[in-house]
Design an enzyme around this catalytic site. Structure first.
Site, PDB file in Angstrom:
ATOM      1  N   LYS A  59       0.829  -1.223   0.000  1.00  0.00           N
ATOM      2  CA  LYS A  59       0.000   0.000   0.000  1.00  0.00           C
ATOM      3  C   LYS A  59       0.854   1.260   0.000  1.00  0.00           C
ATOM      4  O   LYS A  59       2.035   1.246   0.333  1.00  0.00           O
ATOM      5  CB  LYS A  59      -0.972  -0.043   1.172  1.00  0.00           C
ATOM      6  CG  LYS A  59      -2.051  -1.094   0.909  1.00  0.00           C
ATOM      7  CD  LYS A  59      -3.339  -0.807   1.577  1.00  0.00           C
ATOM      8  CE  LYS A  59      -4.388  -1.800   1.048  1.00  0.00           C
ATOM      9  NZ  LYS A  59      -5.452  -2.047   1.971  1.00  0.00           N
TER      10      LYS A  59
ATOM     11  N   ARG B 178      -4.036 -10.102   4.467  1.00  0.00           N
ATOM     12  CA  ARG B 178      -4.330 -10.028   3.020  1.00  0.00           C
ATOM     13  C   ARG B 178      -3.081  -9.521   2.315  1.00  0.00           C
ATOM     14  O   ARG B 178      -2.644  -8.398   2.566  1.00  0.00           O
ATOM     15  CB  ARG B 178      -5.522  -9.099   2.781  1.00  0.00           C
ATOM     16  CG  ARG B 178      -5.964  -9.029   1.338  1.00  0.00           C
ATOM     17  CD  ARG B 178      -7.174  -8.090   1.195  1.00  0.00           C
ATOM     18  NE  ARG B 178      -7.666  -8.065  -0.167  1.00  0.00           N
ATOM     19  CZ  ARG B 178      -7.159  -7.324  -1.145  1.00  0.00           C
ATOM     20  NH1 ARG B 178      -6.128  -6.531  -0.923  1.00  0.00           N
ATOM     21  NH2 ARG B 178      -7.684  -7.368  -2.353  1.00  0.00           N
TER      22      ARG B 178
HETATM   23  C1  9MG Z   1      -9.997  -5.203  -1.690  1.00  0.00           C
HETATM   24  N1  9MG Z   1      -9.093  -4.683  -0.689  1.00  0.00           N
HETATM   25  C2  9MG Z   1      -8.029  -3.849  -0.917  1.00  0.00           C
HETATM   26  N2  9MG Z   1      -7.433  -3.569   0.254  1.00  0.00           N
HETATM   27  C3  9MG Z   1      -8.111  -4.233   1.223  1.00  0.00           C
HETATM   28  C4  9MG Z   1      -7.979  -4.330   2.613  1.00  0.00           C
HETATM   29  O1  9MG Z   1      -7.046  -3.676   3.276  1.00  0.00           O
HETATM   30  N3  9MG Z   1      -8.843  -5.097   3.285  1.00  0.00           N
HETATM   31  C5  9MG Z   1      -9.832  -5.758   2.639  1.00  0.00           C
HETATM   32  N4  9MG Z   1     -10.680  -6.502   3.378  1.00  0.00           N
HETATM   33  N5  9MG Z   1     -10.014  -5.700   1.308  1.00  0.00           N
HETATM   34  C6  9MG Z   1      -9.155  -4.939   0.623  1.00  0.00           C
END
Ligand code: 9MG
Length: 348
Positions: A294, A328
């Protein structure tokens, strides 16, 4: 007048001490995990604009029988058949034209399937299939296009992968169709608020749901986001969404909460959430963290998106050390390796 609210943020993580002698001070055993022991907590009291904080030892908290203690310590039930006693890895599979930039529709789907199979082989527990980009500034995708992108990919993967499949969507009809095609989890970055039908659709599928915090829409969310206290505001917002889900028939045991790193947050907001994510265990749900690649990593380090693996791993381990149950990530193999070292040292 706003009611007084109390929060518990577990701090001072301890190594598990098998066979600890009687009389050893009690630790906080967060989410019922024997590997997730905390010696103390920050007890936070918010009364309108006033926030008071103090550090309390686990012993004192146990004696206080604070109402947030029970959800904090409660053992979590498995999600989609996956036990929540170690960090699970959710691999990102984007089915958007910009993620596999080859132009052709078939090629996009084939490339997404091939990528998902690779992440599955690398040990992903969950594959998050996303037909709509939710990056800052991204334009929405219409329903027909989302379905065209994602249903064939889910159908191709469902019989072939070990990992559970998640659908990353804000649309009720996509949730329904994806459930029929074989997904085991819904991931909605709008926490079931974007589509007025989403709460009902998610309840009807009977699937677990990720409720992610976001301030604003992907198009505009990075335009000067503001909070009173970002960590407490995100906590309260998620608590309200859990309540809305309960009213709609989705019990807390099927919910996963997520602070939504990068969704309507400045660098300072993201860092505060990352450093305090353990507070979310007080909501009584599993916690998911998505920090991989990010832009806050770029802001801190100057690294371009494809060079953010070291920062992503650091964020994943920070989450794991605070008991985050689902990470994730884009880089499944590298995250698995980092977690293996971290987990190995826990048991040593
Ligand atoms: C789709 N998406 C992109 N970033 C995300 C994040 O931090 N959490 C979740 N649940 N989905 C995300």
């Amino acid at each position: 007048m706003a009611a007084k609210t109390l929060y518990i943020r577990p701090i001072a993580r301890m190594a598990p001490t098998p066979g600890a002698p009687a009389g050893t001070p009690r630790a906080l055993r967060v989410a019922g995990r024997s590997d997730l022991l905390f010696a103390a907590a920050e007890l936070i009291e918010r009364d309108g604009a006033e926030v008071r904080r103090r550090i309390v030892l686990a012993e004192e908290l146990h004696a206080s029988q604070h109402p947030t203690l029970e959800p904090l310590l409660r053992r979590r039930v498995p999600i989609a058949g996956l036990a929540l006693d170690r960090p699970l890895v959710m691999g990102v599979v984007n089915v958007t034209p910009d993620s596999f930039s080859d132009g052709g529709r078939h090629l996009d789907a084939d490339a997404a399937v091939a990528h998902a199979l690779r992440l599955d082989a690398e040990g992903a527990d969950i594959l998050d299939i996303g037909p709509e980009s939710t990056r800052p500034g991204a334009e929405p995708v219409d329903l027909a296009e989302e379905l065209r992108r994602v249903v064939p990919v889910i159908e191709a993967l469902a019989p072939r992968v070990r990992a559970r499949l998640a659908i990353d969507t804000r649309k009720a009809e996509v949730m329904r169709r994806a459930a029929r095609a074989g997904v085991a989890l819904i991931n909605d970055v709008s926490a079931l608020m974007h589509d007025p039908e989403a709460l009902r659709a998610a309840a009807e599928t009977g699937l677990p749901v990720v409720l992610m915090h976001a301030q604003g829409d992907p198009r505009t969310m990075q335009d000067d986001p503001r909070y009173g206290d970002v960590v407490l505001d995100v906590y309260d917002w998620l608590a309200a969404r859990i309540e809305a889900c309960a009213q709609a028939g989705i019990p807390r045991s099927r919910l996963i909460v997520d602070p939504g790193i990068g969704f309507g947050k400045t660098l300072a907001h993201n860092l505060a959430l990352l450093g305090s994510v353990s507070i979310l265990h007080g909501l009584g749900c599993a916690v998911l963290l998505g920090a991989s690649r990010k832009s806050f990593i770029g802001r801190l380090t100057g690294a371009e998106v494809d060079d953010r693996l070291p920062g992503s791993l650091a964020a994943a381990l920070l989450g794991a050390a605070q008991g985050v149950q689902i990470l994730r990530v884009h880089d499944v193999a590298a995250t698995r390796q980092a977690l293996a070292v971290w987990e190995g040292a826990q048991g040593a």
